[in-house]
Design a protein around this motif. Structure first.
Motif, PDB file in Angstrom:
ATOM      1  N   VAL A 218       0.851  -1.173   0.000  1.00 46.73           N
ATOM      2  CA  VAL A 218       0.000   0.000   0.000  1.00 46.73           C
ATOM      3  C   VAL A 218       0.901   1.242   0.000  1.00 46.73           C
ATOM      4  O   VAL A 218       1.985   1.240   0.582  1.00 46.73           O
ATOM      5  N   ARG A 219       0.449   2.311  -0.616  1.00 44.51           N
ATOM      6  CA  ARG A 219       1.262   3.526  -0.739  1.00 44.51           C
ATOM      7  C   ARG A 219       1.662   4.089   0.618  1.00 44.51           C
ATOM      8  O   ARG A 219       2.782   4.571   0.793  1.00 44.51           O
ATOM      9  N   CYS A 220       0.765   4.036   1.590  1.00 49.53           N
ATOM     10  CA  CYS A 220       1.086   4.632   2.894  1.00 49.53           C
ATOM     11  C   CYS A 220       2.255   3.915   3.567  1.00 49.53           C
ATOM     12  O   CYS A 220       3.049   4.537   4.280  1.00 49.53           O
ATOM     13  N   ILE A 221       2.395   2.617   3.342  1.00 49.63           N
ATOM     14  CA  ILE A 221       3.525   1.873   3.911  1.00 49.63           C
ATOM     15  C   ILE A 221       4.822   2.327   3.265  1.00 49.63           C
ATOM     16  O   ILE A 221       5.832   2.527   3.942  1.00 49.63           O
ATOM     17  N   ILE A 222       4.790   2.514   1.967  1.00 50.07           N
ATOM     18  CA  ILE A 222       5.986   2.974   1.260  1.00 50.07           C
ATOM     19  C   ILE A 222       6.373   4.369   1.746  1.00 50.07           C
ATOM     20  O   ILE A 222       7.551   4.655   1.986  1.00 50.07           O
ATOM     21  N   PHE A 223       5.410   5.260   1.927  1.00 45.41           N
ATOM     22  CA  PHE A 223       5.695   6.603   2.430  1.00 45.41           C
ATOM     23  C   PHE A 223       6.262   6.554   3.848  1.00 45.41           C
ATOM     24  O   PHE A 223       7.165   7.303   4.196  1.00 45.41           O
ATOM     25  N   ARG A 224       5.733   5.647   4.679  1.00 46.11           N
ATOM     26  CA  ARG A 224       6.234   5.505   6.047  1.00 46.11           C
ATOM     27  C   ARG A 224       7.684   5.037   6.036  1.00 46.11           C
ATOM     28  O   ARG A 224       8.519   5.537   6.802  1.00 46.11           O
ATOM     29  N   TRP A 225       8.007   4.071   5.171  1.00 56.03           N
ATOM     30  CA  TRP A 225       9.387   3.602   5.046  1.00 56.03           C
ATOM     31  C   TRP A 225      10.304   4.742   4.607  1.00 56.03           C
ATOM     32  O   TRP A 225      11.420   4.878   5.106  1.00 56.03           O
TER      33      TRP A 225
ATOM     34  N   GLY B 193      16.944   8.875   9.187  1.00 58.46           N
ATOM     35  CA  GLY B 193      18.222   8.282   9.562  1.00 58.46           C
ATOM     36  C   GLY B 193      18.154   6.824   9.957  1.00 58.46           C
ATOM     37  O   GLY B 193      19.157   6.241  10.347  1.00 58.46           O
ATOM     38  N   ARG B 194      17.016   6.221   9.845  1.00 60.85           N
ATOM     39  CA  ARG B 194      16.891   4.813  10.217  1.00 60.85           C
ATOM     40  C   ARG B 194      17.186   3.952   9.002  1.00 60.85           C
ATOM     41  O   ARG B 194      16.533   4.059   7.976  1.00 60.85           O
ATOM     42  N   ALA B 195      18.187   3.081   9.118  1.00 61.43           N
ATOM     43  CA  ALA B 195      18.558   2.209   8.007  1.00 61.43           C
ATOM     44  C   ALA B 195      18.148   0.759   8.247  1.00 61.43           C
ATOM     45  O   ALA B 195      18.205  -0.050   7.331  1.00 61.43           O
ATOM     46  N   ASN B 196      17.738   0.440   9.475  1.00 67.21           N
ATOM     47  CA  ASN B 196      17.344  -0.925   9.808  1.00 67.21           C
ATOM     48  C   ASN B 196      15.922  -1.163   9.305  1.00 67.21           C
ATOM     49  O   ASN B 196      15.021  -0.370   9.562  1.00 67.21           O
ATOM     50  N   ILE B 197      15.712  -2.266   8.601  1.00 67.09           N
ATOM     51  CA  ILE B 197      14.389  -2.535   8.046  1.00 67.09           C
ATOM     52  C   ILE B 197      13.487  -3.307   8.998  1.00 67.09           C
ATOM     53  O   ILE B 197      12.303  -3.415   8.768  1.00 67.09           O
ATOM     54  N   LYS B 198      14.043  -3.814  10.091  1.00 66.96           N
ATOM     55  CA  LYS B 198      13.235  -4.579  11.041  1.00 66.96           C
ATOM     56  C   LYS B 198      12.440  -3.632  11.934  1.00 66.96           C
ATOM     57  O   LYS B 198      12.864  -2.512  12.205  1.00 66.96           O
TER      58      LYS B 198
END
Length: 91
Positions: A11-18, A25-30
């Motif tokens: 969903v687009r909102c998840i991509i925007f949140r990422w 500055g957050r590089a961790n994907i977990k």
């Protein structure tokens, strides 16, 4: 996108949140740890105590076991069904 990727699309909102997290500055994907229900801590002493109480009295309830061992009813249920493998038997 759903037509191309099927049920695996985002969903687009998840991509925007990422993107916001990355720009912050957050590089961790977990995911970061969140408050909530703790995992069931299992130790062999508690499991064997539940097993022994059930063997002594086959009609004991999960609430009675929880009170006697000072653990939660959910933990007792987890021990009985997941760790010990007990289940209901119909006559």
């Amino acid at each position: 996108m759903k037509e191309v990727y099927g049920e695996q699309w985002l969903v687009r909102c998840i991509i925007f949140r990422w993107r916001q997290r990355y720009e912050a500055g957050r590089a961790n994907i977990k995911d970061l740890p969140r408050p909530g229900q703790a995992h069931v801590v299992t130790n062999s002493a508690s499991i064997s105590a539940v097993d022994e109480l059930m063997r002594l009295n086959g009609r004991i309830t999960t609430r009675e076991i929880a009170v006697e061992l000072s653990i939660s009813k959910g933990t007792v249920h987890h021990f009985i069904h997941k760790k010990l493998g007990y289940g209901k038997v119909c006559a």
